[in-house]
Design a protein around this motif. Sequence first.
Motif, PDB file in Angstrom:
ATOM      1  N   ASP A 169      39.801  39.064  44.472  1.00 32.76           N
ATOM      2  CA  ASP A 169      40.485  39.627  43.300  1.00 32.76           C
ATOM      3  C   ASP A 169      39.677  40.751  42.663  1.00 32.76           C
ATOM      4  OD1 ASP A 169      38.663  37.872  42.116  1.00 32.76           O
ATOM      5  OD2 ASP A 169      40.198  36.340  41.837  1.00 32.76           O
ATOM      6  N   VAL A 187      38.514  49.910  49.992  1.00 36.89           N
ATOM      7  CA  VAL A 187      39.079  49.929  48.636  1.00 36.89           C
ATOM      8  C   VAL A 187      40.609  49.886  48.706  1.00 36.89           C
ATOM      9  CG1 VAL A 187      38.826  52.464  48.466  1.00 36.89           C
ATOM     10  CG2 VAL A 187      39.160  51.122  46.409  1.00 36.89           C
ATOM     11  N   GLN A 188      41.211  50.671  49.618  1.00 35.26           N
ATOM     12  CA  GLN A 188      42.676  50.670  49.726  1.00 35.26           C
ATOM     13  C   GLN A 188      43.179  49.329  50.244  1.00 35.26           C
ATOM     14  OE1 GLN A 188      44.133  54.463  51.671  1.00 35.26           O
ATOM     15  NE2 GLN A 188      41.948  54.851  51.591  1.00 35.26           N
ATOM     16  N   LYS A 191      42.933  46.819  47.348  1.00 39.39           N
ATOM     17  CA  LYS A 191      43.950  47.199  46.361  1.00 39.39           C
ATOM     18  C   LYS A 191      45.353  46.805  46.846  1.00 39.39           C
ATOM     19  CE  LYS A 191      44.467  51.288  43.481  1.00 39.39           C
ATOM     20  NZ  LYS A 191      43.938  50.740  42.238  1.00 39.39           N
ATOM     21  N   GLN A 196      41.466  44.074  41.830  1.00 35.70           N
ATOM     22  CA  GLN A 196      40.939  45.138  40.980  1.00 35.70           C
ATOM     23  C   GLN A 196      39.817  45.819  41.770  1.00 35.70           C
ATOM     24  OE1 GLN A 196      40.043  44.006  36.803  1.00 35.70           O
ATOM     25  NE2 GLN A 196      40.719  41.971  37.424  1.00 35.70           N
ATOM     26  N   THR A 197      39.554  47.080  41.433  1.00 34.39           N
ATOM     27  CA  THR A 197      38.536  47.810  42.204  1.00 34.39           C
ATOM     28  C   THR A 197      37.608  48.574  41.270  1.00 34.39           C
ATOM     29  OG1 THR A 197      40.128  49.614  42.469  1.00 34.39           O
ATOM     30  CG2 THR A 197      39.966  48.052  44.287  1.00 34.39           C
ATOM     31  N   TRP A 210      40.690  56.178  44.220  1.00 30.29           N
ATOM     32  CA  TRP A 210      41.312  54.906  44.582  1.00 30.29           C
ATOM     33  C   TRP A 210      40.893  53.767  43.649  1.00 30.29           C
ATOM     34  CZ3 TRP A 210      45.293  54.745  47.665  1.00 30.29           C
ATOM     35  CH2 TRP A 210      45.437  55.713  48.649  1.00 30.29           C
ATOM     36  N   PHE A 211      39.788  53.948  42.936  1.00 26.68           N
ATOM     37  CA  PHE A 211      39.246  52.835  42.144  1.00 26.68           C
ATOM     38  C   PHE A 211      39.885  52.765  40.757  1.00 26.68           C
ATOM     39  CE2 PHE A 211      36.156  53.581  45.413  1.00 26.68           C
ATOM     40  CZ  PHE A 211      35.692  52.317  45.730  1.00 26.68           C
ATOM     41  N   ASP A 212      40.115  51.525  40.280  1.00 31.00           N
ATOM     42  CA  ASP A 212      40.638  51.345  38.922  1.00 31.00           C
ATOM     43  C   ASP A 212      39.616  51.839  37.910  1.00 31.00           C
ATOM     44  OD1 ASP A 212      42.958  49.999  39.844  1.00 31.00           O
ATOM     45  OD2 ASP A 212      41.771  48.171  40.109  1.00 31.00           O
TER      46      ASP A 212
END
Length: 233
Positions: A169, A187-188, A191, A196-197, A210-212
Amino acid sequence: MSRSIENIVILTGAGISAESGIDTFRDAGGLWEQHRVEDVATPEGFARDPELVQRFYDMRRAAVQEVEPNPAHHALARLEREFPGELLLVTQNVDDLHERAGASPLHMHGELLSALCAICEARHRWTGTLIEGPPCPACAAKALRPDVVWFGEMPYQMDRIYRALASCDLFVSIGTSGAVYPAAGFVQEAKGHGAQTLELNLEPSEGSHWFDESRHGRAGELVPEWVGEVLTT
Ligand code: OAD
């Protein structure tokens, strides 16, 4: 980071070892400015000039034994010990600084302190040099090579990594430029499965968008701070 976190996958790259004194690959003055990737990090380069390649890794193997883990390695080892949920630490690094801080990383790009027999495929802990062509302790063939994954070769344990990415998660990327696949695609992947990233890096990586959340600074400061947050929420 909002909702409660029970399952974390962490990916580290050369940036986490930079403050220990190990050169990164793509920063100014990094390894790929000093050496051609095709010469020292491909099976073709090794076939062409094995001595050059063995010398390159013999030097890196010696250098890694001269440095120490930094606060970022220690913080991740603390997280591994104290985090009550699931945690998988995946590293692209071939140094042993995570282990020396007390963590148990999965080395997807292999390990400097290991030799791989090209004949019987046995892997042996190796702290010395390989350039003189020592025999494999298992089959005696003089075919030991650095146990590092070269471009065009398959990284280690990808099935296990993709399983973990599918069920985490939170995915956290630390000290990597995001230039080399498959790691750059994690990361993709995470996601896509709803994780969450978070990125912790000196500067925005190639896949930063790509990261939150992205935090920029030195791993030696950012990582202990983030680990403190995870362990107190
Ligand atoms: P790179 O050299 O490509 O990227 C290192 C990243 O760390 C950069 O984005 C830097 O900004 C960042 N960085 C530098 N110092 C830092 C610090 N003190 N704190 C935080 N971040 C810092 O290294 P990797 O991404 O690990 O593979 O490279 C990936 C792969 O490319 C390596 O595993 C290796 C290489 O070719 C193979 O050889 C198969």
